[in-house]
Design an enzyme around this catalytic site. Structure first.
Site, PDB file in Angstrom:
ATOM      1  N   GLU A 182      44.417  34.311  48.905  1.00 26.12           N
ATOM      2  CA  GLU A 182      43.212  34.596  49.699  1.00 26.12           C
ATOM      3  C   GLU A 182      43.551  35.506  50.869  1.00 26.12           C
ATOM      4  O   GLU A 182      42.836  36.489  51.137  1.00 26.12           O
ATOM      5  CB  GLU A 182      42.609  33.286  50.202  1.00 26.12           C
ATOM      6  CG  GLU A 182      41.943  32.462  49.121  1.00 26.12           C
ATOM      7  CD  GLU A 182      41.487  31.102  49.598  1.00 26.12           C
ATOM      8  OE1 GLU A 182      40.636  30.489  48.919  1.00 26.12           O
ATOM      9  OE2 GLU A 182      41.977  30.624  50.651  1.00 26.12           O
ATOM     10  N   ARG A 199      57.956  33.476  44.226  1.00 26.05           N
ATOM     11  CA  ARG A 199      59.165  33.174  43.469  1.00 26.05           C
ATOM     12  C   ARG A 199      58.874  32.793  42.021  1.00 26.05           C
ATOM     13  O   ARG A 199      59.770  32.818  41.175  1.00 26.05           O
ATOM     14  CB  ARG A 199      59.946  32.059  44.146  1.00 26.05           C
ATOM     15  CG  ARG A 199      59.208  30.726  44.196  1.00 26.05           C
ATOM     16  CD  ARG A 199      59.983  29.691  44.977  1.00 26.05           C
ATOM     17  NE  ARG A 199      59.297  28.406  44.996  1.00 26.05           N
ATOM     18  CZ  ARG A 199      59.738  27.331  45.640  1.00 26.05           C
ATOM     19  NH1 ARG A 199      60.866  27.407  46.320  1.00 26.05           N
ATOM     20  NH2 ARG A 199      59.057  26.203  45.604  1.00 26.05           N
ATOM     21  N   HIS A 462      18.486  36.093  32.615  1.00 29.33           N
ATOM     22  CA  HIS A 462      18.925  37.457  32.316  1.00 29.33           C
ATOM     23  C   HIS A 462      18.261  38.456  33.252  1.00 29.33           C
ATOM     24  O   HIS A 462      17.089  38.330  33.562  1.00 29.33           O
ATOM     25  CB  HIS A 462      18.549  37.792  30.865  1.00 29.33           C
ATOM     26  CG  HIS A 462      18.998  39.144  30.433  1.00 29.33           C
ATOM     27  ND1 HIS A 462      20.312  39.458  30.151  1.00 29.33           N
ATOM     28  CD2 HIS A 462      18.286  40.299  30.262  1.00 29.33           C
ATOM     29  CE1 HIS A 462      20.397  40.726  29.804  1.00 29.33           C
ATOM     30  NE2 HIS A 462      19.184  41.260  29.865  1.00 29.33           N
TER      31      HIS A 462
END
Length: 479
Positions: A182, A199, A462
């Site tokens: 973030e 890592r 939609h």
């Protein structure tokens, strides 16, 4: 029977502690609360709230170019950290005031000082006072930690970001969890050159593999220089290293050995990495983990059991090994999310003060990672579900209408994990703008035990991105 000063003493003024204190006071209990920092805790003062406001600020960077693609004549503009920072701190001051008024209005006595336990019913305050309590609730949260590395004090932790007097031009972020990712997206959005070391083999360990892979690619597309399988070997003040280089051969001791253990907030830092890379950054941010705030509270002396990370061990009702002492929130290291701490506080009050034993429900908790784009998730990852039972995976990835029209290449992901036997939706994962908003609603259906056929029966809205959740008809794969 011993007479107590209060029925409940809460140690910690974060969201969970404040909610528990107010709810307990509403039952008629006499309640006190101690907080040695600021009311509101990590979420309001040093975490969720200021972080989300920074997410909003950083998201405007792409707005002018996108608007121009839609016909608006808008210049790029520039970002002024000082303007944002001043308004941010004013907002945090306002929110802290709200928390204080809520406690005052509930009749909760507030002690603005540090507290520790003297015995199972006695709280010693740093101010010198002692308060006896029938019940004690520990809600002290957690804190960011620096790695065990020489000169790690030169680096920032997440708490420090909101106190910066100016934005660095470049920053190295160490870590691959949600805070690291973030902050990488935020800083990149504010115009900072971001490098990130992790890592591990992929960022966002514990999240769905396909989703975190898309987030990683999106971060790289934003210009974030992501180095996986990489960590810091050595770090030092950049100025000292430059002086050390200049004095090499003159018999001067290594500047690394002469460094203090902490530098000024956000000072330039030279870093050497495991991949051989050597580079200086204006700031280094460690986002490498958090630890529960249990030190110097007298817990172990009383017999309160602590786990390997210092977390308080509790049962399903948030009760410790000492019957009068309870703990909620990040200090227990169960599910470290603010809404969970609040739920735990509410369950505690129902159990102890309302006579309704209420175990905490930690199943199917939705969450969001506020990267750009966001990641929203609830339930099992594909990997965890596959290990549990035979599943079907329904997944689609596409360019959303808004950015595609503007010529953007960003992609979103909609993914459902389905049990082959029960047909229940075991997991839902969304990578998209505002995925946090979408997953909150999807989580209701998943929590209720909705099946894939329930999703199929739902008519799509939609045109939206989220309609894909109810229009995927053919399984992408089975396992």
């Amino acid at each position: 029977m011993m007479a107590f000063d209060v029925d409940l003493f809460v140690i910690g003024g974060g969201s969970g502690g404040v909610r528990a204190a107010r709810m307990a006071a509403a039952t008629g209990a006499k309640v006190a609360l101690a907080e040695d920092s600021r009311l509101g805790g990590t979420c309001v003062i040093r975490g969720c709230v200021p972080k989300k406001l920074m997410v909003f600020a950083s998201s405007f960077r792409e707005m002018p170019s996108e608007a121009r693609a839609y016909g608006w004549d808008i210049p790029d503009g520039s970002f002024d950290w000082s303007v944002f920072r001043d308004k941010l701190h004013a907002e945090l001051d306002r929110l802290e005031g709200v928390y204080r008024r809520l406690l005052d209005g509930s009749g909760v006595k507030i002690y603005d000082t540090r507290a520790r336990l003297s015995d199972a019913h006695r709280v010693a305050l740093a101010s010198g006072e002692t308060v006896t309590a029938k019940h004690i609730l520990i809600a002290t949260g957690g804190r960011p930690v620096r790695p065990d590395l020489p000169n790690a004090g030169l680096g920032l932790v997440s708490d420090d970001i909101f106190e910066l007097q100016s934005l660095p031009k470049s920053i190295l972020i160490v870590g691959g969890g949600f805070i690291a990712c973030e902050m990488a997206c935020i800083m990149a959005g504010l115009g900072v050159k971001v490098t990130q070391f992790y890592r591990g083999a992929q960022i966002l360990r514990g999240f769905d593999d396909e989703a975190r892979g898309l987030i990683a690619e999106s971060m790289k597309a934003q210009g974030i220089e992501l180095h996986l399988g990489t960590n810091i070997v050595e770090m030092a003040e950049a100025a000292a290293m430059a002086e050390d280089d200049a004095n090499m051969g003159a018999g001067v001791e290594s500047a690394v050995d002469l460094l203090p253990q902490s530098g000024q907030l956000g000072c330039p830092v030279w870093v050497k990495a495991t991949n051989g890379m050597e580079q200086s950054f204006d700031s280094v941010l460690f986002a490498t983990g958090r630890s529960p705030n249990t030190a110097h509270m007298g817990l172990e002396d009383l017999g309160v059991t602590l786990g390997r990370y210092g977390e308080i061990s509790v049962d399903a009702y948030s009760q410790t090994a000492i019957p009068s002492i309870y703990a909620i929130g990040d200090v227990t290291n169960r599910v470290n999310l603010t809404p969970v701490a609040i739920r735990e506080g509410m369950a505690f009050v129902r159990t102890v003060f309302e006579g309704e034993p209420t175990p905490v429900d930690h199943d199917l908790i939705p969450s969001a990672v506020f990267t750009q784009p966001e990641l929203g998730t609830v339930g099992l990852t594909e990997e965890a579900a596959r290990a549990q039972e035979p599943i079907e995976v329904y997944c689609t990835s596409f360019r959303p209408m808004r950015t595609a029209f503007a010529g953007g290449d960003a992609r979103v992901l909609m993914k459902l994990i389905i049990s082959q036997s029960s047909r229940k939706v075991l997991g839902c994962h969304i990578v998209a703008p505002d995925a946090g908003e979408m997953i909150q609603l999807a989580a209701i259906a998943v929590k209720m035990g909705a099946t894939k056929e329930d999703f199929d029966r739902t008519v799509a809205v939609h045109p939206t991105m989220a309609e894909e959740l109810v229009t995927m008809r053919t399984a992408t794969r089975t396992a």
